[in-house]
Design an enzyme around this catalytic site. Structure first.
Site, PDB file in Angstrom:
ATOM      1  CB  SER A   1      -8.131   0.551   5.947  1.00 53.84           C
ATOM      2  OG  SER A   1      -9.089   1.579   5.898  1.00 53.84           O
TER       3      SER A   1
ATOM      4  CB  SER B   1      -7.802   3.396   2.841  1.00 55.44           C
ATOM      5  OG  SER B   1      -7.113   3.469   4.072  1.00 55.44           O
TER       6      SER B   1
ATOM      7  CE  LYS C   1      -3.300   2.228   2.473  1.00 56.82           C
ATOM      8  NZ  LYS C   1      -4.855   1.545   4.143  1.00 56.82           N
TER       9      LYS C   1
END
Lengths: 96, 485
Positions: free
Chosen positions: B175, B151, B76
């Protein structure tokens, strides 16, 4: 509770974020919808409840007051600065 | 090979059936072919990836390899990676090439894993649909009209489309778990403090925790083995003896008590989600577990409490982005204060600014007690509910998200509706408990559904065991989106 435009502009000033009058109006409406959600918290009786600041109750670790990071990385860090010179970060003049 | 588990990849690499360079090339080629339609990656650097793969092949040849050596992994874009662009999905960091590695990245590099690239995400991890990214939304590989969740939406889409065997995520209010549910993956958020936050760009420091996302529970266990561990550079990192999270995966579930919070099974859950979760619970009873109704009476206050605490911490953390030392600086300004204001106004997106403003307000003079302190007290009530619940059960189960992947734009103009998609995941963050999501079926539109498990503090091994046994008797986790062959 409901924020007005002056309050939105004041918060934006505190947060150092420029906000146009048009943005301020939309932001006010969105923030007020969120504060309607948050308002539920006010109805809860929390007398005698200790606030929980952290997920796990541990105390801060202490260490000896000695230098641990000995490699000077100034140049690497300043290479990514918007403006740096002679080891200093440059910003607009603040003292005349 | 694209559907292989990490253990299978490890065996293939050790047996020289494939080299790390060949494996990296396979995934890089898939990224090149499929990513333009999905937008799961922000940065891919073939040369850097192949260089790491060659180094892994040297280790494999020298007999110096661990179980993860040579396996590709995507990060990420919230994890600082030395020499790689690290944007956090924001214009503010669109020029930020990190001068150092996050602890998690150091760990995976020393394990010999090969960095495949940096995954798209909601800006500063603030979002549940990946629509707030400066780099544009990510498409859900199961249905490209739908969001992948957020997210960690890029990480989720990358794995679902088999552009990466595994990825890292972070979970502040869901997330990791929510995108895992919406994209048909397995994802785990550890107990707060198990994984170091060093080099993970901070959103809400008392809630942020990194974890693995992958196709199976066993893969997550192997990744957590590498990620977990003490790091003195994170003041909340916990000193605990090392643990093999894959060791107890096969334990039988006879006698296991699964707690079902009645608050998680009320209205508001889509019927398809309810049916799949109930079918999963029936599967668990067949495996010898029993289910018991429990109550988390304060959990309904989780979303409002979270939207005081997380923005408050974010407004403080994000004050470092001022256009002075790194990141975006506005091209024109009249003085220093104007430079701050314009850099932040232009560098942050709408949702990020909104949360900074909420946080600034709730921490400001005269409002601190009414909002921030009250939210922290309610956080305690929520955590206490779990302590009480775990007296009656060993693990908690329920839905990960109230619905399946929604259409682009469905919630992006209504922040409150978007926030409510994390209604079942936020309580574990507030309490600091470990949680995971694993696939448990599909709705009528063939969109994946996630089962959430919440474990007691530091009970990741048991939670993984419970999840793994389910994956041994079901194959939801092994299915892949049609367009991704």
């Amino acid at each position: 509770m409901s924020l007005n435009l002056d309050q939105v502009e004041r918060i934006a000033r505190l947060a150092h974020i420029e906000i146009s009058p048009a943005e301020a109006a939309q932001t006010r409406d969105r923030l007020n919808a969120i504060f309607d959600l948050i308002e539920q918290l006010q109805a809860v009786n929390t007398a005698g409840i200790a606030p929980m600041a952290h997920a796990v109750d541990v105390s801060q670790r202490l260490r000896a007051d000695v230098v641990t990071e000995t490699i000077d990385r100034r140049e690497v860090f300043q290479a990514i600065a918007p403006e740096a010179e002679a080891g200093l970060y440059l910003v607009p003049r603040v003292i005349e | 090979m694209i559907n292989a588990t990490l253990r299978e990849l490890s065996v293939a690499l050790a047996a020289k059936r494939i080299s790390a360079v060949e494996l990296a090339t396979l995934f890089l080629d898939r990224i090149q072919r499929l990513n333009p339609a999905l937008n799961a990656f922000i940065t891919v650097d073939r040369d850097k990836t192949l260089e790491m793969a060659r180094a892994a092949d040297v280790r494999l040849a020298a007999g110096d390899a661990g179980p993860l050596t040579g396996i590709p992994l995507a990060y990420k874009d919230i994890f600082c990676t030395e020499g790689w662009l690290t944007t956090c999905g924001s214009k503010m960091l669109s020029n930020f090439v990190s001068p150092y590695d996050a602890h998690v990245v150091e760990r995976f590099k020393s394990a010999g894993m090969v960095t495949l690239g940096k995954c798209n995400m909601d800006e500063f991890a603030m979002g549940s649909s990946n629509e707030t990214s400066f780099y544009g939304p990510v498409k859900n590989p199961w249905n490209t009209d739908r969001v992948p969740g957020g997210s960690s939406g890029g990480s989720a889409a990358a794995i679902a489309a088999r552009l990466a065997p595994a990825a890292t995520g972070t979970d502040t209010g869901g997330s990791i778990r929510q995108p895992a549910a919406l994209s048909g993956l397995t994802g785990l958020k550890p107990t707060y403090g198990v994984v170091s936050r060093y080099g993970m760009i901070a959103f809400a420091s008392s809630l942020d925790q990194a974890g693995p996302m992958a196709k199976s529970v066993e893969d997550c266990a192997l990744l957590l083995n590498a990620m977990a561990g003490f790091d003195s550079r994170d003041s909340t990192s916990l000193e605990r003896p090392a643990q093999d999270y894959a060791h107890d995966l096969e334990q039988p579930l006879r006698g296991l008590r699964i707690g079902l919070p009645k608050e998680f099974f009320g209205d508001g859950m889509e019927p398809g989600v309810r049916a799949a979760v109930e079918a999963a619970l029936a599967e668990y009873r067949k495996l010898g577990a029993s289910t018991v109704e429990i109550s988390l009476p304060s959990s309904g206050l989780s979303v409002p409490a979270y939207y005081v605490i997380a923005p408050a911490e974010a407004s403080s953390n994000l004050s470092r982005f001022d256009g002075v030392r790194y990141g975006y600086r506005a091209p024109e300004y009249v003085d220093l204060a104007d430079m701050y204001r314009k850099s932040r106004a232009q560098g942050f997106g709408e949702e990020v600014k909104r949360r900074i403003l909420i946080g600034t307000y709730v921490l400001s003079h005269g409002y601190y007690d009414a909002y921030y302190l009250q939210a922290q007290k309610i956080r305690r009530l929520i955590a206490n509910d779990f302590v009480e619940a775990f007296k009656h059960c060993d693990i908690i189960a329920g839905p990960t998200a109230p619905g399946t992947a929604f259409e682009f734009g469905a919630k992006s103009n209504d922040p409150v509706q978007m926030y409510l998609s994390d209604i079942y995941t936020i309580p574990a963050n507030l309490a600091g408990l470990p949680g995971m999501s694993l696939p448990c079926g599909f709705d009528a539109g063939k969109l994946p559904i996630g089962l959430q498990l919440i474990g007691n503090y530091f009970d990741e091994a048991r939670m993984l065991n419970v999840a793994h046994r389910y994956q041994q008797v079901t194959d939801w986790h092994a299915q892949m989106p049609k367009g991704s062959a």
